[in-house]
Design an enzyme around this catalytic site. Sequence first.
Site, PDB file in Angstrom:
ATOM      1  N   THR A  88       0.825  -1.206   0.000  1.00 28.33           N
ATOM      2  CA  THR A  88       0.000   0.000   0.000  1.00 28.33           C
ATOM      3  C   THR A  88       0.857   1.253   0.000  1.00 28.33           C
ATOM      4  O   THR A  88       1.985   1.245   0.519  1.00 28.33           O
ATOM      5  CB  THR A  88      -0.907   0.014   1.250  1.00 28.33           C
ATOM      6  OG1 THR A  88      -1.540   1.298   1.383  1.00 28.33           O
ATOM      7  CG2 THR A  88      -0.101  -0.229   2.520  1.00 28.33           C
ATOM      8  N   ASP A  89       0.327   2.332  -0.551  1.00 30.52           N
ATOM      9  CA  ASP A  89       1.042   3.606  -0.508  1.00 30.52           C
ATOM     10  C   ASP A  89       1.133   4.174   0.910  1.00 30.52           C
ATOM     11  O   ASP A  89       1.933   5.083   1.175  1.00 30.52           O
ATOM     12  CB  ASP A  89       0.403   4.632  -1.452  1.00 30.52           C
ATOM     13  CG  ASP A  89      -1.051   4.964  -1.124  1.00 30.52           C
ATOM     14  OD1 ASP A  89      -1.610   4.379  -0.170  1.00 30.52           O
ATOM     15  OD2 ASP A  89      -1.639   5.793  -1.845  1.00 30.52           O
ATOM     16  N   GLU A  90       0.356   3.634   1.823  1.00 35.62           N
ATOM     17  CA  GLU A  90       0.367   4.152   3.195  1.00 35.62           C
ATOM     18  C   GLU A  90       1.701   3.914   3.893  1.00 35.62           C
ATOM     19  O   GLU A  90       1.993   4.564   4.905  1.00 35.62           O
ATOM     20  CB  GLU A  90      -0.779   3.547   4.007  1.00 35.62           C
ATOM     21  CG  GLU A  90      -2.139   3.982   3.501  1.00 35.62           C
ATOM     22  CD  GLU A  90      -3.285   3.545   4.400  1.00 35.62           C
ATOM     23  OE1 GLU A  90      -3.168   3.725   5.629  1.00 35.62           O
ATOM     24  OE2 GLU A  90      -4.285   3.026   3.877  1.00 35.62           O
ATOM     25  N   TYR A 118      -1.312  -0.222  11.180  1.00 34.25           N
ATOM     26  CA  TYR A 118      -1.547  -0.940   9.921  1.00 34.25           C
ATOM     27  C   TYR A 118      -0.418  -0.699   8.931  1.00 34.25           C
ATOM     28  O   TYR A 118       0.199  -1.646   8.417  1.00 34.25           O
ATOM     29  CB  TYR A 118      -2.874  -0.512   9.293  1.00 34.25           C
ATOM     30  CG  TYR A 118      -2.956  -0.841   7.812  1.00 34.25           C
ATOM     31  CD1 TYR A 118      -2.888  -2.164   7.376  1.00 34.25           C
ATOM     32  CD2 TYR A 118      -3.062   0.174   6.852  1.00 34.25           C
ATOM     33  CE1 TYR A 118      -2.926  -2.466   6.015  1.00 34.25           C
ATOM     34  CE2 TYR A 118      -3.103  -0.116   5.495  1.00 34.25           C
ATOM     35  CZ  TYR A 118      -3.032  -1.429   5.082  1.00 34.25           C
ATOM     36  OH  TYR A 118      -3.056  -1.735   3.750  1.00 34.25           O
ATOM     37  N   LYS A 176       2.526  -3.235   7.331  1.00 36.33           N
ATOM     38  CA  LYS A 176       2.735  -3.452   5.899  1.00 36.33           C
ATOM     39  C   LYS A 176       4.166  -3.086   5.497  1.00 36.33           C
ATOM     40  O   LYS A 176       4.790  -3.776   4.686  1.00 36.33           O
ATOM     41  CB  LYS A 176       1.732  -2.654   5.081  1.00 36.33           C
ATOM     42  CG  LYS A 176       0.312  -3.155   5.174  1.00 36.33           C
ATOM     43  CD  LYS A 176       0.144  -4.576   4.624  1.00 36.33           C
ATOM     44  CE  LYS A 176       0.298  -4.635   3.126  1.00 36.33           C
ATOM     45  NZ  LYS A 176       0.027  -6.009   2.591  1.00 36.33           N
TER      46      LYS A 176
END
Length: 338
Positions: free
Chosen positions: A126-128, A153, A157
Amino acid sequence: MENILVTGGAGFIGGNFVQYMTANYPDYHIYNLDLLTYAGDLTKHQAIEKDVNYSFVHIDIADRQAVEALFKKVDFTYIVHFAAESHVDRSIAEPEIFIRTNVLGTQVLLEAAKRANIKKFVHVSTDEVYGELDFDPTTFFTEETPLQPSSPYSASKASSDLLVRAYYETYGLPVNITRCSNNYGPYHFPEKLIPLTISRVLNDQKVPVYGDGKNVRDWLHVQDHCSAIDLVMHSGEIGEVYNIGGHNEQKNLDVVKTIIHALGKSEDLIEFVEDRRGHDKRYAIDPTKIERLGWRPVYDFETGIAQTVEWFLENNEWWEQIISGEYQQYFDRQYARK
């Protein structure tokens, strides 16, 4: 027949990818591995569950013995790893679950893949993991942007991303990492912004919007994401990271208003609530690298959101059974007025 292991194939993105692969690659056997936690749903696969090129495997990716037993039974050509706890709000309340699934579970899969003769391990991230951008519209995440996760979260990741990289550098495991912007589309679990808004508006219920609603996200239709992962799986250079974004930046508040207007309802349904802790201001991806492989998104946001709203209108039975029971209890806890 080549065997493809798709982890998390009962979830939103993984489920759409399973359907994409069975439709486009009838000569591949798709193994859908999923634990069927609260967000897992197999009804989306009823049309393919008896197909000869599809099998469901009920396994916890953090269960080392079960994963190793599966790899002894099946020789996998590709592994596409979606399985993850993915909701930021839940990670703030219960971070340990995210560490077990997203970090330990990924390591278990990597270890099993290391012993197998696979062509590619595609890790869907994810870009997060990059943290947040400011509101300067000329700034974007690239594959070289440092990892600076803000939530449990995204930290879990980022940790799994680093494990995947380590297995490539240390053991020579053939891997790719993809980092996508916010997905939307059919079968999106209704705790996320777009399906949450659709389901609440259709029931004439207040739609909670964090803070002032000005946080910006780059929206990617799930079918565009599936085609990008397909391309990376078959053509991505081993060891490389590929960012996947739709170039569809929208403020959260504007997304909510778009859905309200599409459904002919009043903006009075909007209810601003206390902002989420560690809420990143903006995400935006530069997808130049994957575009060089030949990928382009098909959906702009206007077309994609109209199609998504229409899907939820036509499939109300699917999401209505989800938003009762435990989900409603979660919603009440998460958005309780403070």
